[in-house]
Design a protein around this motif. Structure first.
Motif, short mmCIF file in Angstrom:
data_model
loop_
_atom_site.label_atom_id
_atom_site.label_comp_id
_atom_site.label_asym_id
_atom_site.label_seq_id
_atom_site.Cartn_x
_atom_site.Cartn_y
_atom_site.Cartn_z
N PRO A 173 22.76 -25.95 -0.39
CA PRO A 173 24.17 -26.02 -0.73
C PRO A 173 24.95 -26.94 0.21
N ALA A 174 25.83 -27.73 -0.37
CA ALA A 174 26.68 -28.64 0.41
C ALA A 174 28.03 -28.72 -0.29
N ALA A 175 28.97 -29.34 0.37
CA ALA A 175 30.32 -29.45 -0.19
C ALA A 175 30.29 -30.13 -1.55
N GLY A 176 30.63 -29.36 -2.59
CA GLY A 176 30.73 -29.92 -3.92
C GLY A 176 29.43 -30.01 -4.69
N GLY A 177 28.31 -29.63 -4.08
CA GLY A 177 27.07 -29.77 -4.83
C GLY A 177 25.84 -29.34 -4.04
N THR A 178 24.74 -30.04 -4.27
CA THR A 178 23.47 -29.74 -3.64
C THR A 178 22.96 -30.97 -2.91
N GLN A 179 22.80 -30.87 -1.60
CA GLN A 179 22.30 -32.00 -0.82
C GLN A 179 20.79 -31.94 -0.72
N LEU A 180 20.14 -33.08 -0.86
CA LEU A 180 18.69 -33.16 -0.69
C LEU A 180 18.38 -33.16 0.79
N ASP A 181 17.69 -32.11 1.23
CA ASP A 181 17.36 -31.97 2.64
C ASP A 181 16.09 -32.76 2.96
N ILE A 182 16.09 -34.00 2.53
CA ILE A 182 15.00 -34.93 2.82
C ILE A 182 15.60 -36.32 2.72
N LYS A 183 15.33 -37.15 3.71
CA LYS A 183 15.90 -38.48 3.76
C LYS A 183 14.84 -39.49 3.36
N LEU A 184 15.00 -40.06 2.17
CA LEU A 184 14.07 -41.05 1.65
C LEU A 184 14.80 -42.38 1.50
N SER A 185 14.14 -43.46 1.89
CA SER A 185 14.73 -44.77 1.71
C SER A 185 14.74 -45.13 0.23
N GLN A 186 15.53 -46.13 -0.12
CA GLN A 186 15.55 -46.56 -1.52
C GLN A 186 14.19 -47.10 -1.95
N GLN A 187 13.47 -47.70 -1.02
CA GLN A 187 12.12 -48.16 -1.32
C GLN A 187 11.21 -46.98 -1.63
N GLN A 188 11.32 -45.91 -0.85
CA GLN A 188 10.50 -44.72 -1.08
C GLN A 188 10.86 -44.04 -2.39
N LEU A 189 12.16 -44.00 -2.71
CA LEU A 189 12.58 -43.43 -3.99
C LEU A 189 12.03 -44.25 -5.15
N GLY A 190 12.02 -45.58 -4.98
CA GLY A 190 11.45 -46.44 -6.01
C GLY A 190 9.97 -46.18 -6.22
N CYS A 191 9.25 -45.98 -5.10
CA CYS A 191 7.81 -45.67 -5.20
C CYS A 191 7.57 -44.34 -5.89
N LEU A 192 8.53 -43.43 -5.79
CA LEU A 192 8.38 -42.12 -6.40
C LEU A 192 8.43 -42.19 -7.92
N VAL A 193 9.16 -43.17 -8.45
CA VAL A 193 9.31 -43.27 -9.91
C VAL A 193 8.77 -44.57 -10.48
N GLY A 194 8.23 -45.44 -9.62
CA GLY A 194 7.61 -46.67 -10.09
C GLY A 194 8.59 -47.74 -10.53
N VAL A 195 9.72 -47.86 -9.81
CA VAL A 195 10.69 -48.92 -10.09
C VAL A 195 11.06 -49.62 -8.79
N SER A 196 11.74 -50.75 -8.88
CA SER A 196 12.05 -51.54 -7.70
C SER A 196 13.16 -50.92 -6.87
N ARG A 197 13.21 -51.30 -5.60
CA ARG A 197 14.28 -50.84 -4.72
C ARG A 197 15.64 -51.29 -5.25
N GLU A 198 15.69 -52.49 -5.79
CA GLU A 198 16.95 -53.02 -6.32
C GLU A 198 17.48 -52.16 -7.47
N SER A 199 16.58 -51.71 -8.33
CA SER A 199 16.99 -50.86 -9.45
C SER A 199 17.51 -49.51 -8.95
N ILE A 200 16.85 -48.96 -7.93
CA ILE A 200 17.31 -47.70 -7.35
C ILE A 200 18.69 -47.86 -6.75
N ASN A 201 18.91 -48.94 -6.04
CA ASN A 201 20.22 -49.21 -5.43
C ASN A 201 21.31 -49.29 -6.50
#
Length: 236
Positions: A173-201
């Motif tokens: 729980p966080a102010a106004g919603g749910t915070q992800l208690d894990i810090k992933l870079s945009q590159q790592q998020l892209g690797c998670l779903v198979g898309v480019s860092r630019e698309s994630i951004n």
């Protein structure tokens, strides 16, 4: 830091794990005697695809990503294992080589159970073997969902569903919603779903403007779960 400096009682770790918490003290003592604790710094490779599958690991502290790489070096993150989670169980059970890489996302302590100790124990304790089969079934379901998303959904829907899963696994729980208690870079998020860092951004900035989420120093807070679910279904 070395494994000898990890201040954990192995029996207590085993007793607190969902797979083994119902065992009697003698059983816990036996397993603890045949296990070991290891420390891995951030970004350390724990094992690689093709390595011998001689052990299973439980995460005591930290987080581990399970990933695979293409011939040209592209990475696909298959799952992220949180504290209390297991990995390495497939190769441990069938004795075949590792099917993917395991990398510490942050400083991580692992409880390592070796195959030559665990397999005889599972033979004697079928209830533990059944719970481990349940872990495997859950992992297979997750892999099937991941494959279906990759084959049938556009990038935005895949990313929206990935954020929902991250919220379920790492949300607090966080102010106004749910915070992800894990810090992933945009590159790592892209690797998670198979898309480019630019698309994630682009998607993160768009969804922040629309009030779906908030970005705070690299951390994501989901503000509108319903809207995120609609995004996940929009191109299904």
């Amino acid at each position: 830091m070395t494994a000898s400096r990890i201040a954990f009682d192995k029996e207590l770790v085993l007793a607190g794990h969902f797979l083994l918490k119902h065992l009697q003290r003698d059983d816990l003592h036996r397993l603890a005697a045949g296990s070991r604790l290891t420390y891995h710094p951030r970004n350390a490779v724990i094992f690689q695809k093709g390595d011998p599958g001689s052990s299973m690991m439980a995460v005591v502290r930290g987080r581990v990503k399970i990933c695979s790489h293409s011939m040209d070096g592209k990475e696909l993150v298959l799952s992220i294992v949180n504290r209390g989670g297991l990995f390495g169980e497939i190769a441990l059970l069938d004795g075949e080589p590792r099917t993917a890489d395991a990398v510490a996302l942050e400083e991580t302590d692992l409880l390592v159970l070796d195959r030559n100790q665990l397999m005889p124990f599972l033979t004697e304790r079928p209830e533990v073997a059944l719970r481990l089969i349940g872990v495997l079934c859950k992992r297979l379901r997750q892999t099937s969902e991941h494959l279906e998303d990759t084959l049938f959904l556009e990038a935005s829907s895949r990313f929206a569903r990935a954020l929902q899963r991250l919220g379920d696994a790492f949300g607090r729980p966080a102010a106004g919603g749910t915070q992800l208690d894990i810090k992933l870079s945009q590159q790592q998020l892209g690797c998670l779903v198979g898309v480019s860092r630019e698309s994630i951004n682009k998607l993160l900035n768009e969804w922040q403007r629309n009030g779906v989420l908030r970005l705070d120093a690299g951390r994501i807070t989901i503000l509108d779960r319903e809207a995120l679910e609609e995004l996940g279904e929009s191109c299904a």
